[in-house]
Design a protein around this motif. Structure first.
Motif, PDB file in Angstrom:
ATOM      1  N   ILE A 167      72.671 -27.139  37.400  1.00 29.12           N
ATOM      2  CA  ILE A 167      71.218 -27.248  37.228  1.00 29.12           C
ATOM      3  C   ILE A 167      70.891 -27.455  35.755  1.00 29.12           C
ATOM      4  O   ILE A 167      70.080 -28.318  35.396  1.00 29.12           O
ATOM      5  N   ALA A 168      71.542 -26.681  34.888  1.00 28.61           N
ATOM      6  CA  ALA A 168      71.302 -26.811  33.443  1.00 28.61           C
ATOM      7  C   ALA A 168      71.702 -28.192  32.945  1.00 28.61           C
ATOM      8  O   ALA A 168      71.024 -28.786  32.094  1.00 28.61           O
ATOM      9  N   ARG A 169      72.776 -28.721  33.488  1.00 30.11           N
ATOM     10  CA  ARG A 169      73.231 -30.066  33.103  1.00 30.11           C
ATOM     11  C   ARG A 169      72.219 -31.116  33.554  1.00 30.11           C
ATOM     12  O   ARG A 169      71.978 -32.103  32.862  1.00 30.11           O
ATOM     13  N   GLY A 170      71.642 -30.891  34.726  1.00 31.77           N
ATOM     14  CA  GLY A 170      70.608 -31.808  35.207  1.00 31.77           C
ATOM     15  C   GLY A 170      69.408 -31.848  34.277  1.00 31.77           C
ATOM     16  O   GLY A 170      68.831 -32.909  34.032  1.00 31.77           O
ATOM     17  N   VAL A 171      69.046 -30.689  33.723  1.00 36.03           N
ATOM     18  CA  VAL A 171      67.940 -30.640  32.760  1.00 36.03           C
ATOM     19  C   VAL A 171      68.335 -31.387  31.497  1.00 36.03           C
ATOM     20  O   VAL A 171      67.563 -32.194  30.962  1.00 36.03           O
ATOM     21  N   ALA A 172      69.546 -31.145  31.013  1.00 36.31           N
ATOM     22  CA  ALA A 172      70.008 -31.784  29.776  1.00 36.31           C
ATOM     23  C   ALA A 172      70.069 -33.301  29.919  1.00 36.31           C
ATOM     24  O   ALA A 172      69.790 -34.031  28.964  1.00 36.31           O
ATOM     25  N   LYS A 173      70.403 -33.769  31.110  1.00 37.10           N
ATOM     26  CA  LYS A 173      70.522 -35.213  31.337  1.00 37.10           C
ATOM     27  C   LYS A 173      69.204 -35.855  31.740  1.00 37.10           C
ATOM     28  O   LYS A 173      69.119 -37.067  31.896  1.00 37.10           O
ATOM     29  N   GLY A 174      68.181 -35.038  31.969  1.00 37.94           N
ATOM     30  CA  GLY A 174      66.857 -35.580  32.228  1.00 37.94           C
ATOM     31  C   GLY A 174      66.553 -35.916  33.673  1.00 37.94           C
ATOM     32  O   GLY A 174      65.592 -36.628  33.940  1.00 37.94           O
ATOM     33  N   VAL A 175      67.330 -35.390  34.612  1.00 39.56           N
ATOM     34  CA  VAL A 175      67.052 -35.679  36.022  1.00 39.56           C
ATOM     35  C   VAL A 175      66.217 -34.585  36.674  1.00 39.56           C
ATOM     36  O   VAL A 175      65.786 -34.727  37.811  1.00 39.56           O
ATOM     37  N   MET A 176      65.999 -33.498  35.926  1.00 36.58           N
ATOM     38  CA  MET A 176      65.217 -32.383  36.458  1.00 36.58           C
ATOM     39  C   MET A 176      64.419 -31.776  35.308  1.00 36.58           C
ATOM     40  O   MET A 176      64.927 -31.658  34.198  1.00 36.58           O
ATOM     41  N   HIS A 177      63.185 -31.408  35.589  1.00 38.27           N
ATOM     42  CA  HIS A 177      62.340 -30.777  34.578  1.00 38.27           C
ATOM     43  C   HIS A 177      62.827 -29.357  34.321  1.00 38.27           C
ATOM     44  O   HIS A 177      63.292 -28.681  35.245  1.00 38.27           O
ATOM     45  N   LYS A 178      62.725 -28.910  33.077  1.00 34.70           N
ATOM     46  CA  LYS A 178      63.260 -27.590  32.732  1.00 34.70           C
ATOM     47  C   LYS A 178      62.559 -26.460  33.470  1.00 34.70           C
ATOM     48  O   LYS A 178      63.200 -25.472  33.846  1.00 34.70           O
ATOM     49  N   ASN A 179      61.254 -26.590  33.714  1.00 38.99           N
ATOM     50  CA  ASN A 179      60.544 -25.536  34.436  1.00 38.99           C
ATOM     51  C   ASN A 179      60.966 -25.499  35.903  1.00 38.99           C
ATOM     52  O   ASN A 179      61.061 -24.422  36.506  1.00 38.99           O
ATOM     53  N   THR A 180      61.212 -26.662  36.493  1.00 44.95           N
ATOM     54  CA  THR A 180      61.695 -26.726  37.872  1.00 44.95           C
ATOM     55  C   THR A 180      63.047 -26.038  37.977  1.00 44.95           C
ATOM     56  O   THR A 180      63.295 -25.248  38.902  1.00 44.95           O
ATOM     57  N   ALA A 181      63.924 -26.332  37.024  1.00 49.95           N
ATOM     58  CA  ALA A 181      65.259 -25.734  37.022  1.00 49.95           C
ATOM     59  C   ALA A 181      65.167 -24.219  36.852  1.00 49.95           C
ATOM     60  O   ALA A 181      65.849 -23.472  37.558  1.00 49.95           O
ATOM     61  N   ALA A 182      64.314 -23.775  35.936  1.00 50.63           N
ATOM     62  CA  ALA A 182      64.160 -22.340  35.698  1.00 50.63           C
ATOM     63  C   ALA A 182      63.638 -21.645  36.948  1.00 50.63           C
ATOM     64  O   ALA A 182      64.092 -20.546  37.305  1.00 50.63           O
ATOM     65  N   ARG A 183      62.682 -22.285  37.623  1.00 52.62           N
ATOM     66  CA  ARG A 183      62.116 -21.703  38.839  1.00 52.62           C
ATOM     67  C   ARG A 183      63.181 -21.593  39.931  1.00 52.62           C
ATOM     68  O   ARG A 183      63.300 -20.548  40.586  1.00 52.62           O
ATOM     69  N   LYS A 184      63.963 -22.650  40.107  1.00 50.97           N
ATOM     70  CA  LYS A 184      65.001 -22.626  41.144  1.00 50.97           C
ATOM     71  C   LYS A 184      66.050 -21.555  40.848  1.00 50.97           C
ATOM     72  O   LYS A 184      66.458 -20.808  41.736  1.00 50.97           O
ATOM     73  N   MET A 185      66.506 -21.483  39.600  1.00 45.24           N
ATOM     74  CA  MET A 185      67.511 -20.485  39.241  1.00 45.24           C
ATOM     75  C   MET A 185      66.960 -19.071  39.408  1.00 45.24           C
ATOM     76  O   MET A 185      67.661 -18.178  39.887  1.00 45.24           O
ATOM     77  N   SER A 186      65.708 -18.875  39.029  1.00 46.07           N
ATOM     78  CA  SER A 186      65.089 -17.562  39.148  1.00 46.07           C
ATOM     79  C   SER A 186      65.000 -17.133  40.607  1.00 46.07           C
ATOM     80  O   SER A 186      65.355 -16.000  40.959  1.00 46.07           O
ATOM     81  N   ARG A 187      64.530 -18.025  41.440  1.00 46.50           N
ATOM     82  CA  ARG A 187      64.368 -17.686  42.864  1.00 46.50           C
ATOM     83  C   ARG A 187      65.704 -17.437  43.542  1.00 46.50           C
ATOM     84  O   ARG A 187      65.833 -16.511  44.356  1.00 46.50           O
ATOM     85  N   LEU A 188      66.710 -18.255  43.203  1.00 48.28           N
ATOM     86  CA  LEU A 188      68.041 -18.042  43.784  1.00 48.28           C
ATOM     87  C   LEU A 188      68.619 -16.716  43.309  1.00 48.28           C
ATOM     88  O   LEU A 188      69.186 -15.957  44.108  1.00 48.28           O
ATOM     89  N   SER A 189      68.488 -16.424  42.023  1.00 49.18           N
ATOM     90  CA  SER A 189      69.021 -15.168  41.470  1.00 49.18           C
ATOM     91  C   SER A 189      68.370 -13.972  42.135  1.00 49.18           C
ATOM     92  O   SER A 189      69.031 -12.980  42.469  1.00 49.18           O
ATOM     93  N   LYS A 190      67.082 -14.071  42.329  1.00 47.56           N
ATOM     94  CA  LYS A 190      66.321 -12.981  42.955  1.00 47.56           C
ATOM     95  C   LYS A 190      66.806 -12.748  44.386  1.00 47.56           C
ATOM     96  O   LYS A 190      66.996 -11.601  44.811  1.00 47.56           O
ATOM     97  N   ARG A 191      67.035 -13.834  45.121  1.00 48.93           N
ATOM     98  CA  ARG A 191      67.499 -13.690  46.507  1.00 48.93           C
ATOM     99  C   ARG A 191      68.917 -13.140  46.576  1.00 48.93           C
ATOM    100  O   ARG A 191      69.235 -12.344  47.466  1.00 48.93           O
ATOM    101  N   VAL A 192      69.783 -13.555  45.647  1.00 48.61           N
ATOM    102  CA  VAL A 192      71.157 -13.057  45.623  1.00 48.61           C
ATOM    103  C   VAL A 192      71.154 -11.565  45.279  1.00 48.61           C
ATOM    104  O   VAL A 192      71.875 -10.775  45.885  1.00 48.61           O
ATOM    105  N   ALA A 193      70.329 -11.170  44.311  1.00 47.85           N
ATOM    106  CA  ALA A 193      70.246  -9.759  43.920  1.00 47.85           C
ATOM    107  C   ALA A 193      69.733  -8.893  45.056  1.00 47.85           C
ATOM    108  O   ALA A 193      70.133  -7.736  45.196  1.00 47.85           O
ATOM    109  N   ALA A 194      68.858  -9.457  45.876  1.00 48.45           N
ATOM    110  CA  ALA A 194      68.298  -8.692  46.998  1.00 48.45           C
ATOM    111  C   ALA A 194      69.338  -8.397  48.072  1.00 48.45           C
ATOM    112  O   ALA A 194      69.156  -7.475  48.886  1.00 48.45           O
ATOM    113  N   LEU A 195      70.428  -9.152  48.096  1.00 48.47           N
ATOM    114  CA  LEU A 195      71.484  -8.895  49.078  1.00 48.47           C
ATOM    115  C   LEU A 195      72.201  -7.579  48.808  1.00 48.47           C
ATOM    116  O   LEU A 195      72.702  -6.938  49.735  1.00 48.47           O
ATOM    117  N   GLY A 196      72.291  -7.229  47.531  1.00 45.59           N
ATOM    118  CA  GLY A 196      73.078  -6.047  47.138  1.00 45.59           C
ATOM    119  C   GLY A 196      72.461  -4.742  47.476  1.00 45.59           C
ATOM    120  O   GLY A 196      71.398  -4.548  47.948  1.00 45.59           O
TER     121      GLY A 196
END
Length: 87
Positions: free
Chosen positions: A58-87
């Protein structure tokens, strides 16, 4: 229709970049799907590993310009939150 040599070259370059960018976006989507599948299955270890693999993509996608940085941050945040909720 492109008549100048520069315009013809630009068309060739645009086609090549579109192919590369499409592959990059596809790879990012695949990584995200792997995380989501692990979350749905309730496998926290697999989800954590998949998330660790997805974050650099995802970070590489932002660096290469195929994804907006806020979109990437939102996706990573939501995924991290869901993974943490499993524990």
């Amino acid at each position: 229709m492109a008549n100048s040599p520069q315009a013809r070259k630009r068309i060739r370059r645009n086609d090549r970049r579109a192919e590369i960018n499409g592959a990059r976006v596809s790879r990012i989507r695949t990584q995200i799907k792997k995380v989501e599948e692990a979350i749905e299955a309730g496998k926290q270890d697999d989800a954590v590993q998949a998330l660790r693999a997805a974050q650099p993509e995802i970070a590489r996608g932002v660096a290469k310009g195929v994804m907006h940085k806020n979109t990437a941050a939102r996706k990573m945040s939501r995924l991290s939150k869901r993974v943490a909720a499993l524990g």
